[in-house]
Design an enzyme around this catalytic site. Structure first.
Site, PDB file in Angstrom:
ATOM      1  N   HIS A  67       0.529 -18.929 -71.370  1.00 23.93           N
ATOM      2  CA  HIS A  67       0.840 -17.550 -71.003  1.00 23.93           C
ATOM      3  C   HIS A  67      -0.241 -16.587 -71.457  1.00 23.93           C
ATOM      4  O   HIS A  67      -0.969 -16.839 -72.410  1.00 23.93           O
ATOM      5  CB  HIS A  67       2.188 -17.127 -71.590  1.00 23.93           C
ATOM      6  CG  HIS A  67       2.314 -17.378 -73.055  1.00 23.93           C
ATOM      7  ND1 HIS A  67       2.794 -18.571 -73.563  1.00 23.93           N
ATOM      8  CD2 HIS A  67       2.034 -16.618 -74.133  1.00 23.93           C
ATOM      9  CE1 HIS A  67       2.804 -18.518 -74.879  1.00 23.93           C
ATOM     10  NE2 HIS A  67       2.347 -17.347 -75.259  1.00 23.93           N
ATOM     11  N   CYS A 170       8.778 -17.446 -84.408  1.00 26.25           N
ATOM     12  CA  CYS A 170       7.490 -18.131 -84.284  1.00 26.25           C
ATOM     13  C   CYS A 170       6.384 -17.081 -84.285  1.00 26.25           C
ATOM     14  O   CYS A 170       6.649 -15.881 -84.199  1.00 26.25           O
ATOM     15  CB  CYS A 170       7.428 -18.984 -83.020  1.00 26.25           C
ATOM     16  SG  CYS A 170       7.557 -18.062 -81.468  1.00 26.25           S
TER      17      CYS A 170
END
Length: 638
Positions: A67, A170
């Site tokens: 991404h 994360c």
């Protein structure tokens, strides 16, 4: 914005032909370009590779989510692709990837697409959902799988006598955060245990835990790769592991958190972040981690302030300054003076922020105040016998670095000393004792530390300002070569940190020769791959040739990591070749006494050097040398 709004059927690739990671990325980016969602192949791919350089987006279990939020993206879209044979994608579990979601978001877009990414992560954890994607026969069938509500999700009753709370986080906050959330919730439901999961994602904190939630919880799970708010869990059985554990081994975490043997969190104000191994870090690794914590926080101040100050010099040079006023270069014209003063204000935060965030990395929030004070004292040069500002000699970057570690260490010692105090005094520790005693003790230590560190700083400044000829050539060769040895690793970062540290002491002289040498050395490896694939086409695959051409953007932008795929595929030939060219570029830059104030930017800050054309020539010479060496050494593809 939901997945069905982003998942466009006309960009789907139902039979991915590529077998390597680089080729798969090229194939997917090409599809986005051809369908008009992305306007520039090289720019968008550079963004994808920059993200991959941080950590692989191959999430494991055959799923990959590359991404980028990128200026080449016209409209937000998610490209679905699948490979029945699988692609060696360097996934976190080492297994081939079969299902791909390439996420493209336009620069400046709001974060509505992040909610869709969270939804996507949850879909992928549903039992059998990936198999359905692999078995689907058409784009319509795949699209319908996502349009359909989560009818198959398991809804099991939970017991009322066991309740857990969890936090998932994360580093990027896009995929793993929500996959760990879904994995924990689904597993807890199967085990008949109630759970509430807070997500610390890119869109902010979701499903935030309340004081009542925490109060009634039988245990706490922290599945995180970054720091989360911890004091609220004082007195609770708590398990802290990397976010990947929440995805792969949720049942183990749940059982451990409910176990009476789980450690009780003492609520000392420390925010927890798990390391990958779950074991105590070695001294070198810990030092590097804390140092990078300070450097990463400092760099925006250096970049912003440094470029503004460099622009002030550029403006005065462009408008002209009388010979007898050259001492006022950078502040002679009012517009230049404004740039110089604003940049100076940003630059003034450099050392306190470095020191403060080193201490923050070591001891968390309680370390900030003591660290900021240590950095400020390093900047001013306050020391025993030198309370008069006129007599103070700053200890500079090195003083602030040492001060940050001292501040963090002082707070850790205070935390240990106060560990026996009753829990009712926890608030007093954070509000009164740590700031007061931490600042006082750190400050008095810095009064001593600043004396030798100031001498070192003066000697280093004199050395840098006197660099010319063979000495500048040698140092340029060393730091330029260091940038190409591990391509973004610790050696590369050591050279870069050293260079940024020289900026503060070279402001008055128009910039740092070392910074210029480091940037030149770092730009060479990606550009060298372009030279190699152009001159030695028969020695590279089609995918490698495409990747080498896109590395022009990476190299000119000072993103050394663009050359990593080539180095990983053939390290014995690539790294020595890159090293030679980078060392030549750095050495020539030093020999010509080219100075640079900006710590980043590549070709975009070329005008901020004292000799842009010669600087660019040296970079190109280094790239050609490396490219020719690499191509000549490489074997012809069969």
């Amino acid at each position: 914005m939901e997945i069905k709004d982003l998942l466009n059927k006309k960009v789907m690739i139902l039979d991915l032909k590529s077998t390597t990671k680089e080729a798969a990325i090229d194939e997917m980016v090409n599809q986005l370009v051809e369908t008009g969602f992305v306007t520039d192949f090289a720019t968008f791919k550079a963004g994808i590779l920059a993200r991959e350089a941080q950590t692989s987006t191959g999430l494991g279990d055959g799923i990959a989510m590359p991404h980028s939020k990128n200026g080449a993206v016209k409209e937000a879209v998610v490209l679905f692709a699948r490979s029945q044979a699988g692609v060696d994608y360097a996934s976190l579990d080492g297994q081939p990837a079969q299902v791909f979601f390439m996420i493209a978001a336009p620069e400046g877009a709001n974060d509505t697409h992040l909610a869709a990414l969270a939804e996507l992560s949850k879909f992928l954890l549903q039992d059998g959902f990936k198999d359905k994607l692999l078995a689907a026969r058409s784009a319509d069938e795949i699209s319908n799988l996502f349009i359909k509500k989560e009818e198959d999700e398991i809804e099991l009753p939970v017991s009322s006598d066991k309740f857990l709370v969890a936090v998932t986080a994360c580093t990027t906050g896009i995929a793993h955060t929500y996959m760990a959330e879904e994995s924990l919730k689904k597993t807890a439901a199967k085990m008949g245990i109630a759970i509430k999961v807070e997500t610390n994602g890119a869109k902010g904190v979701g499903n935030k835990l309340t004081a009542a939630d925490i109060e009634k919880a039988d245990g706490v799970i922290i599945a995180a790769d970054k720091k989360v708010d911890m004091p609220r869990f004082a007195g609770k059985h708590l398990i802290s592991k990397p976010v990947a554990e929440g995805i792969r081994h949720p049942e183990d975490l749940i059982n451990a958190a409910l176990s009476e043997t789980a450690p009780v969190y003492k609520g000392n104000g420390q925010a927890v972040v798990s390391d990958d191994s779950g074991e105590k870090q070695g001294l070198g690794k810990a030092f590097y981690k804390h140092l990078m914590g300070g450097v990463s926080a400092m760099l925006p101040f250096v970049v912003g302030g440094g470029i503004l100050i460099a622009l002030a010099f550029l403006i005065d040079q462009s408008l002209g300054v009388p010979h007898d006023q050259l001492a006022n270069l950078g502040v002679y014209h009012p517009i230049a003076a404004y740039f110089k003063n604003i940049g100076g204000a940003a630059f003034a935060f450099m050392l306190p922020v470095l020191s403060g965030y080193i201490a923050n990395s070591i001891a968390d929030r309680p370390g900030l105040v003591a660290g900021f004070v240590a950095g400020s004292m390093a900047s001013s040069g306050m020391a025993f016998g030198k309370l008069d500002a006129a007599k103070m000699i700053p200890s500079g970057f090195l003083g602030a670095l040492v001060g940050g570690f001292i501040a963090g260490g002082v707070i850790l010692l205070l935390r240990k000393a106060f560990s026996k105090l009753p829990n009712s005094l926890e608030g007093i520790k954070a509000i009164l004792l740590y700031p007061l005693l931490g600042t006082a003790i750190t400050g008095f230590i810095m009064l001593f530390i600043n004396i030798p560190m100031a001498s070192v700083n003066v000697a280093l400044s004199n050395f840098l300002n006197s660099l010319s000829g063979s000495s500048a050539l040698l140092l340029g060769i060393v730091v330029g070569g260091m940038m190409a040895i591990d391509l973004g690793g610790p050696i590369n970062k050591a050279a870069y940190i050293f260079a940024t540290g020289t900026l503060a002491s070279t402001v008055a002289t128009g910039g740092s020769v070392i910074m210029a040498s480091v940037m030149a050395g770092g730009m060479v490896p990606p550009l060298a791959t372009t030279v190699a694939v152009l001159l030695f086409k028969n020695k590279f695959t089609k995918e490698e040739r495409n990747s080498g051409l896109t590395n022009i953007v990476m190299g000119l932008s000072f993103i050394t990591e663009g050359s990593i795929p080539f180095a990983a595929a053939d390290p014995a030939r690539a790294i020595p070749s890159f090293f030679v060219g980078a060392a030549v570029a750095g050495g020539l830059t030093g020999l010509a006494n080219i100075k640079l104030m900006a710590p980043h930017g590549g070709i975009f800050v070329l005008a901020l050097t004292n000799n842009p054309f010669l600087y660019l020539l040296f970079i190109l010479i280094g790239a050609v040398i490396s490219g020719v060496l690499f191509g000549a050494l490489k074997k012809v593809k069969a």
